[in-house]
Design an enzyme around this catalytic site. Structure first.
Site, short mmCIF file in Angstrom:
data_model
loop_
_atom_site.label_atom_id
_atom_site.label_comp_id
_atom_site.label_asym_id
_atom_site.label_seq_id
_atom_site.Cartn_x
_atom_site.Cartn_y
_atom_site.Cartn_z
N LYS A 134 82.53 23.01 67.27
CA LYS A 134 84.28 21.90 67.56
C LYS A 134 84.42 21.05 67.71
O LYS A 134 82.98 20.02 68.30
CB LYS A 134 84.63 22.79 68.89
CG LYS A 134 86.11 23.23 69.19
CD LYS A 134 86.48 24.22 69.98
CE LYS A 134 87.76 23.77 70.33
NZ LYS A 134 87.41 24.70 72.05
N SER A 209 91.71 28.23 70.54
CA SER A 209 91.37 26.83 70.24
C SER A 209 90.66 26.49 69.07
O SER A 209 90.38 25.26 67.94
CB SER A 209 91.86 25.50 71.10
OG SER A 209 90.24 25.88 72.04
N SER A 233 89.35 30.65 73.38
CA SER A 233 89.87 30.42 72.57
C SER A 233 88.58 30.48 71.59
O SER A 233 88.16 29.80 70.69
CB SER A 233 89.88 28.49 72.59
OG SER A 233 90.55 28.20 73.68
#
Length: 541
Positions: A134, A209, A233
């Site tokens: 990420k 996310s 997330s």
């Protein structure tokens, strides 16, 4: 500081320049298609060998091939760089691209192996395996912008703790993946890189996310990636993209060097780093490898719980079944998926299903939101204002959250008191029923239309309590999943609004259906073992 639009145009152009011309696909490749999963097969970028490498192996199998010398590190890395490039062109899932560095590292790994007197036995556990991360994980020499223009063009001076550890374990890092403005919504959309699409159904969200990671994995531009989870997330994108995702207990996977957009120094509900993968055994592989790696050497905040090689086989697993959280009614496909799994498990002699109810979820959810906004929302707005960024739609839709006032010191103490009481209550829930895990939906719905994911009660509860939780795909929306009357929403007007998002199998075509398994705090290995057994029963893996 310069306007966000100027910075964004430069960053997007920079990212595009990192994809070689002969890796580009026709702009018409995805024309009129909502499901894009087939395109890497026939786009013409990958050779037959590269397609085989990226399509037909999970990380565990690839490591076996790498260790046996059947594939070289460069061969595998180049294949995943090419497939990630294709995925980027289809769904806009990448932020920072460092394919050239990754291929050069893979070459070095191959050369070191050739020069080694004992090529196989001396290899580190993740030798030659490409892993994506990420955007919020710092990678030396590249931005950690988290989708905010104000942090663009600030290359990280050093690796985050996990990036450094993965490299020492032999992995090859090759790209970072997209996330939402603020890292706090269910749509991976920001003004710097744009929106990530869901490759299974582009009309539905890819989740947030860690949505870029989820979409990349769904297209197999990666088979093992790393995200973070402070309210769902990792698990929300796992639901949306039909992959496996584990939110470990806080600190079990090193989190140091991760950029959060929350106020520095606030301690409340903490973010957790964890794996996302295309198979359950890869989740276990990642967790086992990290827990064996003396994480305290890399991260002062790590909770170094060693992997204990616990026996995953129990004579009879006791699984608590939660049909809803008392706030939101699961939609028809979610109910069907959970019933399908529960019925399979009820037919087993080695699994016992115990129906349970989750206590006090409403109060816990209100307190969770208060932890997120301990000082109010000014810090978020200040970061956006540095370059004139407006709110993206998914964040603007969370106006009630952004309007929560800051918490007083006394209020913060009260939050902590209530959380300690909740911890006792949920310990009793586990112990009184002698549970190995809780089985429940990960959300009241599947992936939903863009900018409409608005609740995280099913996932955020476990962040609040710091319980490990894993999402496992079990099915997809089918023609039999017809809509039903809104009166089936049992818990009031807000429940009815969310329930009404499901408009039938045509609109939700190919949307994955998943379950969530929850274990007790710091019993991450036990949860992974239980999940592996149940995944084998449910999915035949």
């Amino acid at each position: 500081m310069r306007n966000y639009q100027v910075i964004a145009a430069e960053k997007v152009a920079q990212r595009s320049s990192k994809i070689p011309k002969d890796w580009l696909i026709s702009p018409d490749s995805s024309k009129d298609a909502t499901n894009l999963l087939h395109i890497p097969t026939n786009c013409g970028v990958l050779s037959d060998v590269e397609y085989n490498i990226t399509s037909n192996y999970d990380a565990t199998a690839l490591l076996e091939k790498l260790r046996a010398g059947e594939f070289s590190a460069e061969q595998v890395t180049r294949a995943f760089c090419k497939r990630a490039a294709v995925a980027q062109q289809l769904v806009n899932c990448l932020t920072e691209i460092f394919f050239d560095e990754a291929i050069e590292r893979a070459r070095q790994l191959d050369a070191e192996r050739r020069d080694s007197p004992d090529p196989s036995s001396s290899l580190p556990p993740l030798w030659g395996l490409p892993i994506s991360v990420k955007d919020s994980f710092a990678y030396q020499g590249h931005d950690t912008s988290t989708g905010l223009a104000c942090y663009a063009y600030e290359p990280s001076p050093e690796h985050s703790a996990l990036a450094a550890l993965l490299l020492d374990l032999g992995a090859v890092l090759y790209c970072k993946t997209n996330l939402p403005q603020s890292i706090m919504t269910g749509d991976s959309d920001n003004h710097l890189f744009g929106r990530t699409l869901n490759p299974r159904n582009t009309r539905l969200t890819a989740g947030g996310s860690t949505g870029g990671e989820g979409a990349l994995l769904a297209l197999r531009g990666s088979v093992l990636g790393v995200g973070t989870d402070i309210g769902g997330s990792i698990r929300v994108p796992a639901v949306c993209n039909g992959i496996y995702g584990l939110r470990p207990s806080v600190g079990v996977v090193p989190h140091g060097g991760v950029r959060d957009v929350t106020v520095p120094g606030t301690v409340g509900v903490m973010s957790s780093a964890g794996p996302m993968a295309t198979s359950m055994r890869d989740i276990s592989l990642f967790l086992r490898t990290i827990m064996k790696a003396e994480t305290w050497r890399y991260d002062s905040t790590a909770v170094s719980i060693p992997w204990g090689n616990m026996n995953p086989k129990k004579e009879r697993l006791r699984i608590g079944l939660v049909e809803d959280d008392g706030l939101y009614t699961p939609s028809p496909p979610v109910r069907r998926g959970l019933k399908k799994v529960a019925d399979i498990l009820r037919g087993r002699s080695d699994v016992e299903i115990i129906p349970i109810a989750l206590p006090n979820v409403g109060q816990i959810y209100q307190d969770l939101l208060s932890y997120y906004t301990l000082t109010g929302s000014d810090y978020y707005f200040e970061q956006f204002a540095r370059t004139g960024e407006p709110l993206v739609p998914s964040l603007a839709a969370l106006t009630p959250l952004l309007a929560i006032p800051g918490t007083t010191l006394k209020g913060f103490f009260d939050l902590n008191v209530r959380r300690a009481e909740a911890a006792k209550t949920y310990l009793s829930l586990f112990r009184d029923s002698d549970l190995d895990a809780i089985l429940m939906p990960p959300a009241p719905h599947t992936a939903v239309p863009l900018d409409t994911w608005s609740t995280i009660t099913y996932t955020g509860l476990w962040n609040y309590l710091d319980y490990p939780a894993i999402v496992i795909p079990v099915d997809q929306v089918r023609e039999e999943d017809a809509t039903d009357d809104i009166s089936n929403a049992k818990f009031g007007a807000e429940d009815a609004r969310v329930y009404g998002l499901y408009t039938g199998p045509e609109d939700y075509r190919d949307a994955p259906i998943c379950i969530q398994l929850v274990g007790y705090r710091h019993q991450d290995e036990a949860l992974a073992n239980t999940a592996a057994v149940l995944d084998g029963i449910i999915n035949g893996n």
